[in-house]
Design a protein around this motif. Structure first.
Motif, short mmCIF file in Angstrom:
data_model
loop_
_atom_site.label_atom_id
_atom_site.label_comp_id
_atom_site.label_asym_id
_atom_site.label_seq_id
_atom_site.Cartn_x
_atom_site.Cartn_y
_atom_site.Cartn_z
N LYS A 24 -5.88 -0.79 -3.20
CA LYS A 24 -7.11 0.00 -3.10
C LYS A 24 -6.79 1.40 -2.56
O LYS A 24 -7.32 2.39 -3.03
N ILE A 25 -5.89 1.45 -1.59
CA ILE A 25 -5.51 2.75 -1.02
C ILE A 25 -4.78 3.60 -2.06
O ILE A 25 -5.04 4.80 -2.18
N PHE A 26 -3.91 2.97 -2.84
CA PHE A 26 -3.22 3.72 -3.90
C PHE A 26 -4.23 4.28 -4.91
O PHE A 26 -4.06 5.37 -5.44
N PHE A 27 -5.28 3.50 -5.20
CA PHE A 27 -6.30 3.99 -6.14
C PHE A 27 -7.08 5.16 -5.55
O PHE A 27 -7.53 6.05 -6.26
N GLU A 28 -7.25 5.15 -4.23
CA GLU A 28 -8.07 6.19 -3.60
C GLU A 28 -7.30 7.48 -3.31
O GLU A 28 -7.87 8.55 -3.23
N ARG A 29 -5.99 7.35 -3.12
CA ARG A 29 -5.20 8.52 -2.72
C ARG A 29 -4.25 8.93 -3.84
O ARG A 29 -3.75 8.08 -4.58
N SER A 30 -3.98 10.23 -3.96
CA SER A 30 -3.05 10.66 -5.00
C SER A 30 -1.63 10.19 -4.66
O SER A 30 -0.89 9.74 -5.51
N SER A 31 -1.24 10.31 -3.38
CA SER A 31 0.04 9.76 -2.96
C SER A 31 -0.03 9.50 -1.46
O SER A 31 -0.85 10.08 -0.76
N ILE A 32 0.85 8.64 -0.97
CA ILE A 32 0.79 8.25 0.44
C ILE A 32 2.12 7.62 0.85
O ILE A 32 2.83 7.06 0.02
N SER A 33 2.45 7.72 2.13
CA SER A 33 3.70 7.12 2.62
C SER A 33 3.43 5.70 3.11
O SER A 33 2.29 5.33 3.40
N ARG A 34 4.48 4.90 3.19
CA ARG A 34 4.34 3.53 3.67
C ARG A 34 3.78 3.51 5.08
O ARG A 34 2.95 2.67 5.44
N ALA A 35 4.26 4.46 5.92
CA ALA A 35 3.83 4.49 7.33
C ALA A 35 2.33 4.75 7.43
O ALA A 35 1.62 4.13 8.23
N GLU A 36 1.85 5.67 6.55
CA GLU A 36 0.43 5.99 6.55
C GLU A 36 -0.40 4.78 6.10
O GLU A 36 -1.48 4.51 6.66
N ILE A 37 0.11 4.04 5.12
CA ILE A 37 -0.58 2.83 4.68
C ILE A 37 -0.68 1.83 5.84
O ILE A 37 -1.73 1.25 6.10
N ALA A 38 0.44 1.66 6.56
CA ALA A 38 0.44 0.72 7.69
C ALA A 38 -0.59 1.16 8.74
O ALA A 38 -1.32 0.35 9.30
N ARG A 39 -0.64 2.49 8.98
CA ARG A 39 -1.59 3.02 9.95
C ARG A 39 -3.04 2.73 9.51
O ARG A 39 -3.88 2.28 10.28
N MET A 40 -3.31 2.96 8.21
CA MET A 40 -4.68 2.79 7.71
C MET A 40 -5.09 1.32 7.64
O MET A 40 -6.26 0.99 7.84
N THR A 41 -4.15 0.44 7.32
CA THR A 41 -4.51 -0.96 7.10
C THR A 41 -4.34 -1.84 8.32
O THR A 41 -4.83 -2.96 8.36
N HIS A 42 -3.60 -1.31 9.33
CA HIS A 42 -3.22 -2.12 10.50
C HIS A 42 -2.30 -3.28 10.12
O HIS A 42 -2.14 -4.21 10.90
#
Lengths: 421, 421
Positions: free
Chosen positions: B19-37
């Motif tokens: 879902k985050i990949f669909f919402e964002r143009s690009s993102i780092s793994r660390a940022e995903i971890a931060r957003m998803t907990h």
């Protein structure tokens, strides 16, 4: 969207087991494992927790299917309680509801034409003895109130009859009683009551419940949940304009609203103002003393004018029901409220109007019938919003929580149920 | 209610990352971890799987916030495709949609007045080249069709214009193309399109989308999901009776339906039958050749009779919108379809009628505006029902599934999203 933690998994499995206890009078651990596909160890652990908290208890042996007789476990009906309140226009009532939705300790107070402060004091007079009763612990208070309600914030936005405008009723009751409080519109509460406790188990997770009494409103159940709309007023059909030319003035300030032609108040007014009033004469009374009861008698006695009033009210209500059915394509329509006393002629007028007005393919599968819950629908429905909140069943004492926590906890629980049911 | 298994937890976490990949143009793994907990390890494992499946790819380094520059990961827009089909009354169109909802390979065929078999053949003519295009793999086909649709069973119950009655269209297309097919009513598809891809992100998870064109219909979005009702026809307002006395005959067999007074067809007929036809005269044409375009021109040129036709159509549509808003208390109302070409005078007539008819407290927060999607709303919306079905994104080849499995898989996915969004 939230990550699935081990804690969530645990809660979900616990809720799954609890749900089965609510649905069955008694059941063995093995049967629960079979139904849930959980391992026997997981089930045993959950049941052990629930027994320790006093929510369930072993009640004896079931019949053997070959091997050892299984131990049956059952919900302890009186291990937790909720309070339900119905703020009807002429009477405030409150009662205690146990985990099996049995009602006790009913307290009622006449409540006609009170101002805002008196209305609030009357609620205290009902809640003070109820919260101090022997039925403990009480886990929460559900309140069904007329008017526009913001359930999320616990505010009565507008209840003309009670003299309330933007009253933070949930917060007031929470700080007085230290209990979670859930407010909702009385028609919405009645709808929840009918959906959950109505006679036949609903075939669909969708239902429309129309309540025609002193006022008119409805509750819309979508996917098993009450749909309240963006502003809390979903289902408020009483003030949809239904008479577009020369409509009567409505208490809302508009003209020709549904309530002016199809409510109990409207039919009584029409009966009172009948020229050469046969209804009043029949009852040996002066025209202004005609009540809903005398009107009902007159219809039963075959008074043509009385029948016409009732049938016309049914036709108007039928137009609103047709709109709801046509727009939502929900098949199960339940009628509640004082107008249901007029039974078949009224019901037939509604059904005929719906059949004539809505698309035939939308109405041919629709069933319109009178609900099974009578005066306790709002109390049961208001309490149901709390009973079904399994998160309140955690721990073995009643909850004392901050307002913000409470709202969030109720919200969270409702969201969870959306996914779990 | 289902038990939470380790597999479910894994899927839920994977969907959360997707879902985050669909919402964002690009993102780092660390940022995903931060957003998803989620833990970094869990995120890395999921991303590794998605990279292996070709759904996402590393695209370069992001800006450092102190330490090492993070590797940015992005959805591979063209790694999967869906097909969307719009069966409009005069034109069938189909196109391919990638994971970023970009449309390509549009194929259109004129489709006026075909019988059932020809209608079906026309769909094959569109789908044959699309399914064989270079855009592969294609994961599913979403079809928006006029008429009454049973989405669960994939059946067009009734589409008068296309000559279809109880046509198992999903099954037919699935066995021909070996792809999952999701059918829905075109207005419902357009509503999904507007809700998901419309210009401004919706403030509420609820939305009413009214489509006024050749016919009139609406789609109701509740809690972020299309609400179809028990019979699939929720939102079908075109045949609500709005003229109660001396209404015109409607193609549905009834009289005075909304479509007879507020549709594009209705206003063209009215313009054609105007006495001493100024609109036709203005365009230098005979009365029967007046079209929606000539009517639009006439309104722009200040023709009073033309304006009256448009305003009256707006008032009638306003009555239906008022009913929807009043009954559902949904604030966000979007208008679509050919009638939107009449812009402000039409829109003002709708808004004024709603303000006058519904309770002021229900309408004061309601916004009624013209949607941002034009001709591609149905195609995008029909495909969206498939794109948002993350379960179709599992595995790295397109799915070949049995009919029963497919329906269940779509159903399951929708139920899951209900809980995950």
């Amino acid at each position: 969207m939230q990550k699935a933690t081990r804690q969530q998994t645990k809660e979900q499995n616990r809720n799954l087991v609890l749900k089965i206890f609510f649905e069955r009078s008694s059941i063995s651990r093995a049967e629960i494992a079979r139904m849930t596909h959980l391992t026997r160890t997981t089930v045993s652990d959950i049941v052990a927790d629930l027994i320790e908290e006093g929510l369930v208890a072993e009640i004896g042996l079931g019949s053997s299917t070959g091997g050892k007789s299984p131990i049956l476990v059952s919900l302890v009906d009186n291990s937790r309680y909720f309070i339900g309140i119905d703020l009807a226009y002429n009477m405030f009532c409150g009662a205690i509801i146990n985990l099996r939705n049995q009602i006790s300790n009913m307290v009622c107070l006449p409540a006609d034409g009170m101002d805002g402060e008196k209305s609030l004091k009357a609620i205290f007079e009902i809640l003070d003895p109820l919260t101090r009763s022997d039925c403990q612990p009480i886990l929460g208070i559900g309140v069904g109130t007329p008017g526009l309600v913001n359930s999320r914030e616990g505010i009565v936005v507008n209840a003309v009859n009670l003299g309330w405008y933007d009253l933070p009723l949930a917060r007031i009751l929470e700080s007085r009683y230290r209990l979670p409080v859930f407010l909702l519109n009385d028609c919405q509460a009645a709808a929840m009551g009918e959906f959950i406790y109505g006679q036949s188990p609903p075939a669909s997770p969708n239902m429309i419940v129309v309540r025609a009494g002193h006022g008119i409103g409805s509750g819309i159940i979508i996917n098993g949940q009450l749909f309240q709309g963006d502003g809390g007023a979903a289902g408020e059909i009483g003030h949809v304009v239904i008479v577009h030319k020369d409509g009567l003035p409505c208490r809302c300030g508009n003209f020709g609203c549904l309530e002016t032609v199809a409510s109990a108040r409207a039919v009584v007014q029409q009966a009172q103002s009948l020229a050469g009033n046969s209804i009043a004469a029949q009852a040996g009374k002066d025209p202004h003393s005609v009540t809903l009861e005398t009107l009902e008698k007159a219809v039963e006695n075959g008074d043509e004018a009385a029948l016409q009033i009732v049938v016309q009210a049914g036709k108007y209500l039928g137009l609103a029901v047709a709109s709801l059915v046509g727009m939502l394509n929900i098949h199960n329509v339940v009628l509640m409220g004082e107008m249901t006393r007029f039974g078949n002629p009224w019901l037939k007028a509604i059904r005929d109007t719906v059949a004539k007005t809505a698309l035939s393919r939308l109405t041919r599968d629709a069933t319109i019938h009178i609900g099974s819950l009578r005066e306790n629908g709002v109390i049961l429905g208001a309490a149901a919003s709390m009973v079904s909140d399994y998160s309140l069943l955690f721990g073995n004492t009643h909850l004392i929580v901050e307002q913000s926590h409470l709202i969030n906890s109720v919200e969270r629980a409702r969201e969870q149920q959306l996914s779990l049911d």
